[in-house]
Motif scaffolding. Sequence first.
Motif, PDB file in Angstrom:
ATOM      1  N   ALA A  93       0.632  -1.151   0.035  1.00  0.00           N
ATOM      2  CA  ALA A  93      -0.039   0.062   0.040  1.00  0.00           C
ATOM      3  C   ALA A  93       0.685   1.305   0.225  1.00  0.00           C
ATOM      4  N   THR A  94       0.206   2.298  -0.366  1.00  0.00           N
ATOM      5  CA  THR A  94       0.699   3.565  -0.465  1.00  0.00           C
ATOM      6  C   THR A  94      -0.397   4.446   0.075  1.00  0.00           C
ATOM      7  N   ALA A  95       0.116   5.085   1.345  1.00  0.00           N
ATOM      8  CA  ALA A  95      -0.576   5.927   2.042  1.00  0.00           C
ATOM      9  C   ALA A  95      -0.131   7.238   2.074  1.00  0.00           C
ATOM     10  N   TYR A  96      -0.946   8.425   2.227  1.00  0.00           N
ATOM     11  CA  TYR A  96      -0.605   9.747   2.251  1.00  0.00           C
ATOM     12  C   TYR A  96      -0.824  10.563   3.318  1.00  0.00           C
ATOM     13  N   VAL A  97       0.528  11.012   4.116  1.00  0.00           N
ATOM     14  CA  VAL A  97       0.314  11.840   5.038  1.00  0.00           C
ATOM     15  C   VAL A  97       0.571  13.291   4.581  1.00  0.00           C
ATOM     16  N   GLY A  98      -0.194  14.223   4.523  1.00  0.00           N
ATOM     17  CA  GLY A  98       0.120  15.552   3.803  1.00  0.00           C
ATOM     18  C   GLY A  98       0.824  15.355   2.311  1.00  0.00           C
ATOM     19  N   LEU A  99       1.615  15.972   2.144  1.00  0.00           N
ATOM     20  CA  LEU A  99       2.420  15.839   0.721  1.00  0.00           C
ATOM     21  C   LEU A  99       3.297  14.617   0.692  1.00  0.00           C
ATOM     22  N   LEU A 100       3.395  14.026   1.791  1.00  0.00           N
ATOM     23  CA  LEU A 100       4.296  12.682   2.020  1.00  0.00           C
ATOM     24  C   LEU A 100       3.484  11.414   1.578  1.00  0.00           C
ATOM     25  N   ASN A 101       4.391  10.476   1.348  1.00  0.00           N
ATOM     26  CA  ASN A 101       3.637   8.917   1.308  1.00  0.00           C
ATOM     27  C   ASN A 101       4.429   8.140   2.213  1.00  0.00           C
ATOM     28  N   VAL A 102       3.922   7.236   2.615  1.00  0.00           N
ATOM     29  CA  VAL A 102       4.222   5.924   3.151  1.00  0.00           C
ATOM     30  C   VAL A 102       3.843   4.591   2.505  1.00  0.00           C
ATOM     31  N   GLN A 103       5.207   4.139   2.227  1.00  0.00           N
ATOM     32  CA  GLN A 103       4.967   2.953   1.319  1.00  0.00           C
ATOM     33  C   GLN A 103       5.283   1.540   2.241  1.00  0.00           C
ATOM     34  N   GLY A 104       4.919   0.438   1.870  1.00  0.00           N
ATOM     35  CA  GLY A 104       5.127  -0.838   2.673  1.00  0.00           C
ATOM     36  C   GLY A 104       4.384  -1.967   2.236  1.00  0.00           C
ATOM     37  N   PHE A 105       4.567  -3.090   3.004  1.00  0.00           N
ATOM     38  CA  PHE A 105       3.707  -4.297   2.883  1.00  0.00           C
ATOM     39  C   PHE A 105       3.708  -4.952   4.165  1.00  0.00           C
ATOM     40  N   ASP A 106       2.486  -5.767   4.506  1.00  0.00           N
ATOM     41  CA  ASP A 106       2.473  -6.844   5.257  1.00  0.00           C
ATOM     42  C   ASP A 106       2.351  -7.948   4.468  1.00  0.00           C
ATOM     43  N   ARG A 107       2.934  -9.115   5.069  1.00  0.00           N
ATOM     44  CA  ARG A 107       2.828 -10.520   4.515  1.00  0.00           C
ATOM     45  C   ARG A 107       2.737 -11.644   5.269  1.00  0.00           C
ATOM     46  N   GLY A 113       5.427 -14.374   9.103  1.00  0.00           N
ATOM     47  CA  GLY A 113       4.960 -12.964   9.040  1.00  0.00           C
ATOM     48  C   GLY A 113       6.040 -11.932   9.177  1.00  0.00           C
ATOM     49  N   GLU A 114       5.546 -10.773   8.570  1.00  0.00           N
ATOM     50  CA  GLU A 114       6.387  -9.453   8.504  1.00  0.00           C
ATOM     51  C   GLU A 114       5.469  -8.274   8.173  1.00  0.00           C
ATOM     52  N   MET A 115       6.130  -7.252   8.784  1.00  0.00           N
ATOM     53  CA  MET A 115       5.580  -5.991   8.082  1.00  0.00           C
ATOM     54  C   MET A 115       6.725  -4.879   8.223  1.00  0.00           C
ATOM     55  N   ARG A 116       6.577  -4.033   7.240  1.00  0.00           N
ATOM     56  CA  ARG A 116       7.790  -3.128   6.744  1.00  0.00           C
ATOM     57  C   ARG A 116       7.187  -1.756   6.145  1.00  0.00           C
ATOM     58  N   TRP A 117       7.373  -0.774   6.766  1.00  0.00           N
ATOM     59  CA  TRP A 117       6.810   0.427   6.192  1.00  0.00           C
ATOM     60  C   TRP A 117       7.628   1.575   6.183  1.00  0.00           C
ATOM     61  N   ARG A 118       7.939   2.476   5.407  1.00  0.00           N
ATOM     62  CA  ARG A 118       8.830   3.664   5.260  1.00  0.00           C
ATOM     63  C   ARG A 118       8.125   4.934   4.535  1.00  0.00           C
ATOM     64  N   LEU A 119       8.871   5.980   5.294  1.00  0.00           N
ATOM     65  CA  LEU A 119       8.169   7.094   4.805  1.00  0.00           C
ATOM     66  C   LEU A 119       9.232   7.657   3.676  1.00  0.00           C
ATOM     67  N   LEU A 120       8.557   7.826   2.620  1.00  0.00           N
ATOM     68  CA  LEU A 120       9.134   8.105   1.329  1.00  0.00           C
ATOM     69  C   LEU A 120      10.384   6.973   0.853  1.00  0.00           C
TER      70      LEU A 120
END
Length: 257
Positions: A93-107, A113-120
């Motif tokens: 997924a890509t989520a939007y926090v103002g003009l910035l985006n957070v991208q990552g995945f759950d699997r 199992g794993e999750m990993r999310w990064r700003l920009l």
Amino acid sequence: MTVVVAPPYLTDEARRDWQLLQAATEDPPAFDPAQAELLPEPARRWLLHTIAPGTPLLRGVVLETHGTIRLGGWRTFHATEVLLPMMGFVWTATAYVGLLNVQGFDRYRDGSGEMRWRLLNTVPVMSGTGKDITRSAAGRLASEFVLAPATALDPRIQWKPVDDRQVIARLPVGDEEHEVTLDVAPNGRLTAVTLCRWGNPDQSAYHSHRFGAKCEGEVAFDGFTIPESFRIGWWPGTKRWADGEFIRFSIDDALYR
């Protein structure tokens, strides 16, 4: 069959899962309504409503969705998920926090199992692995079998009636059996899915919490009729739902495989 291309921010392991979980169902039989006759009434009613006669019983699906997710406040997002019930999923997924985006995945796949999310795609926002993350992801996978309804005919699933609207599906994921309750309207429409899922939504130690989805509307793809929109979170049906709900989304496309 066309394979949906993985987003560039997946790890090597998540990318491998992405490919493996898109494997086409081999020689799928066509759905015969008689296959549902021995199921408890709510499950039979749901299955006859959700699968058109003659539909190839494809087991996996790739979903395109959009909605809002709670990241501090409610943020818009779009997502793609590769799902093969009882085997695994990768949700990107890509989520939007103002003009910035957070991208990552759950699997989840093969007991991991794993999750990993990064700003920009640079600054870590949230990540995790280990037994608690794995157990929580397995619960999510168990609940999502309703998005690939052909799974309901898998002989590994044990069905138990509750009343004229509710039925429990007991299905294996990893080392556990998960009891997923379906609420089915008189016309066969799926209205809710609930289970006890491992997690720490209150930021305390991990343990089992009530978890579920409220289902709204319907949409059809490839002979399968599934809910169009979902509201998902912890503690459905309780006073804590307002705090526990964390994602709302609608399905834009579903490609069954």
